[in-house]
Design an enzyme around this catalytic site. Structure first.
Site, mmCIF file in Angstrom:
data_model
loop_
_atom_site.group_PDB
_atom_site.id
_atom_site.type_symbol
_atom_site.label_atom_id
_atom_site.label_comp_id
_atom_site.label_asym_id
_atom_site.label_seq_id
_atom_site.Cartn_x
_atom_site.Cartn_y
_atom_site.Cartn_z
ATOM 1 N N ASP A 58 0.872 -1.180 -0.070
ATOM 2 C CA ASP A 58 -0.065 0.036 -0.159
ATOM 3 C C ASP A 58 0.804 1.296 -0.028
ATOM 4 O O ASP A 58 2.037 1.180 0.286
ATOM 5 C CB ASP A 58 -1.034 0.066 1.110
ATOM 6 C CG ASP A 58 -1.604 1.300 1.377
ATOM 7 O OD1 ASP A 58 -2.411 1.571 0.373
ATOM 8 O OD2 ASP A 58 -1.582 1.860 2.514
ATOM 9 N N ASP B 259 0.005 5.187 1.066
ATOM 10 C CA ASP B 259 -0.558 6.277 1.767
ATOM 11 C C ASP B 259 -0.264 5.599 3.286
ATOM 12 O O ASP B 259 -0.931 4.646 3.794
ATOM 13 C CB ASP B 259 -1.724 6.742 1.744
ATOM 14 C CG ASP B 259 -1.891 7.413 0.401
ATOM 15 O OD1 ASP B 259 -0.770 7.463 -0.290
ATOM 16 O OD2 ASP B 259 -2.861 7.619 0.184
#
Length: 270
Positions: free
Chosen positions: A14, A16
């Site tokens: 991922d 963020d």
């Protein structure tokens, strides 16, 4: 859901709050204002959304609100203008936000011969140049509909929740990745599907619910705390205009033994 084991493992990150310390899309709000795309009011709203995201994480309802806000905001934007703004400001905005610990893990996976793929609900217009900057081997990101060189505000593919896992499974089939031996890293409970599809899931800076799930399931929990000037860590490609589709939209202070154990697992493989 996972395809049959057919080849080498990969590592899925991922973006963020896992690789970078903020929301990747919201980080560009002031640059979009300077480029004439959004108003000062929209910048302030983005700043507030960033604050809420950083303090409390983003549950499903918050992500849906953010998706709607950014989709509506981008309707009518010229794709080339967005490309140019991202290319011109990428290193200034993103470079200082990258976690040193994440860069170390990316390097270790690649040295072990694993492809690194960034998987993000942020738009491809933002994620792809960040992936290139980090030397990632691939990117899965949200893609907006484009007509006559402009965003319509509609979404062709939303890289969020179970859609991330579906896209990972499809990529694994295309590339021959063995997901049972692969790794995934995320901070959010909304990425449970992504974490469950691999054999080696890791919770990174997890929100409250993901931490609870990780504890129950015995998943390692990593804490990344040290953003680093990326240019000091690795050779970066020259910035240049990249692909298309903005809109929806992150080896030191890790918990000592946990981080060291995680690095040993990465080095060993499975």
């Amino acid at each position: 859901m996972a395809p049959r084991a057919t080849g080498r493992p990969a590592a899925f990150f991922d973006l963020d709050k896992t690789i970078i310390a903020k929301s990747s899309t919201l980080a560009f709000s002031r640059s979009f204002q300077a480029g004439g795309l959004i108003s000062r009011r929209a910048v302030l709203r983005s700043a507030y959304a960033q604050f809420v995201y950083l303090v409390g994480g983003a549950d499903h309802d918050q992500m849906e609100k953010m998706r709607g806000f950014l989709s509506d905001l981008s309707a009518g934007w010229e794709v080339q203008t967005v490309r140019d703004i991202v290319a011109e400001t990428l290193h200034r905005i993103v470079d200082p936000l990258v976690f040193d610990e994440a860069v170390s893990l990316i390097e270790e996976h690649q040295l072990a011969g694993r492809d690194v793929v960034i998987v993000s609900a942020s738009g491809a217009e933002v994620v792809e140049p960040i992936g290139e900057m980090l030397g990632a081997d691939g990117v899965i990101a949200t893609r907006m509909e484009i007509v006559d060189g402009r965003y319509t505000g509609r979404i062709d593919f939303y890289a969020y929740a179970e859609n991330k896992a579906t896209a990972i499974a499809r990529l694994a089939e295309d590339k021959g990745y063995d997901l049972s031996r692969s790794y995934a890293y995320s901070d959010s409970i909304t990425d449970m599907h992504m974490l469950e599809i691999v054999g080696h899931p890791y919770a990174v800076n997890p929100d409250k619910e993901l931490r609870r799930q990780a504890t129950q399931r015995g998943w390692p929990v990593l804490v990344f705390t040290r953003p680093v000037a990326l240019r000091a860590r690795m050779r970066l490609p020259q910035s240049k205009p990249t692909l298309a589709a903005l809109a929806v939209g992150t080896a030191a202070a890790v918990g000592g033994a946990v981080y060291l154990a995680a690095r040993r697992r990465v080095a060993r493989g499975a």
